[in-house]
Design a protein around this motif. Structure first.
Motif, short mmCIF file in Angstrom:
data_model
loop_
_atom_site.label_atom_id
_atom_site.label_comp_id
_atom_site.label_asym_id
_atom_site.label_seq_id
_atom_site.Cartn_x
_atom_site.Cartn_y
_atom_site.Cartn_z
N ARG A 1 61.47 73.43 18.67
CA ARG A 1 60.22 74.10 18.28
C ARG A 1 59.05 73.48 19.04
O ARG A 1 59.12 72.35 19.50
N ASP B 1 54.67 76.26 16.01
CA ASP B 1 55.75 76.77 15.17
C ASP B 1 55.87 76.11 13.81
O ASP B 1 56.57 76.63 12.94
N VAL B 2 55.26 74.98 13.62
CA VAL B 2 55.45 74.21 12.38
C VAL B 2 54.14 74.20 11.60
O VAL B 2 53.14 73.63 12.07
N LYS B 3 54.15 74.83 10.43
CA LYS B 3 52.91 75.02 9.66
C LYS B 3 52.20 73.71 9.35
O LYS B 3 50.97 73.66 9.28
N GLU B 4 52.96 72.63 9.15
CA GLU B 4 52.33 71.34 8.81
C GLU B 4 51.42 70.83 9.92
O GLU B 4 50.56 69.98 9.68
N ASN C 1 53.07 72.22 17.52
CA ASN C 1 51.71 72.74 17.34
C ASN C 1 51.71 74.20 16.91
O ASN C 1 50.89 74.60 16.09
N HIS D 1 55.20 69.28 21.97
CA HIS D 1 53.91 69.17 21.30
C HIS D 1 52.82 68.90 22.31
O HIS D 1 53.07 68.63 23.48
N LYS E 1 49.53 72.90 11.98
CA LYS E 1 48.51 73.89 12.37
C LYS E 1 47.14 73.23 12.50
O LYS E 1 46.35 73.60 13.36
N HIS E 2 46.86 72.26 11.62
CA HIS E 2 45.56 71.58 11.65
C HIS E 2 45.73 70.06 11.64
O HIS E 2 44.83 69.34 11.25
N ARG F 1 63.48 73.02 10.77
CA ARG F 1 62.03 73.25 10.91
C ARG F 1 61.50 72.77 12.25
O ARG F 1 60.58 73.38 12.81
#
Length: 140
Positions: A84, A89-92, A87, A17, A94-95, A80
């Motif tokens: 990974r 690969d994980v949709k949660e 930042n 991350h 994204k922001h 998930r």
């Protein structure tokens, strides 16, 4: 009222991350997040401890079947997050800045729908051996 027992499941995952606020310049990001703000990311070997507490079932003796708990954690978290870039690969994330605090909140929210509402859930995440966070669903 019956007796409450807590059961724990420990898991492990590796993830990269970057701690970064896109509204700030590099200097401000470095001032707040230090080396964790470097643009090429960094990784952690996370340890995850999930605690479920409730009354043991009178028939099985289980608070929750540990195999079922393991499967839930595997499906909702490990598949998930493991290996990974949080930042990218994980949709949660994204922001949402993937701080340990935000990661534990996301994990809790992923697991909670799969745990009996009569049972309490607590999630502890070790980012390093000495740094960890915990969330149990309590509001401030």
């Amino acid at each position: 009222m019956g007796k409450t027992v807590a059961v724990f499941r420990k898991e492990h995952f590796n993830a990269a991350h970057r701690l970064h606020n896109p509204d700030w310049d590099d200097a401000q990001n470095f001032s707040v997040f230090g080396k964790c703000s470097y643009p090429n990311y960094h990784g952690h070997n996370y340890d995850l401890v999930v605690k479920v507490a409730g009354e043991p079932d009178p028939v099985t003796g289980f608070v929750i079947d540990m195999k079922v708990l393991s499967d839930i954690i595997s499906k909702e978290v490990l598949l998930r997050f493991d290996h990974r870039n949080l930042n990218l690969d994980v949709k949660e994330f994204k922001h949402l800045n993937p701080t340990a605090e935000n990661i534990v909140l996301v994990i809790y929210d992923l697991l909670r729908p799969h745990i009996d509402p009569k049972q309490s859930l607590s999630v502890r995440l070790y980012e390093t051996e000495r740094n960890f966070v915990e969330y149990n669903g309590a509001e401030a």
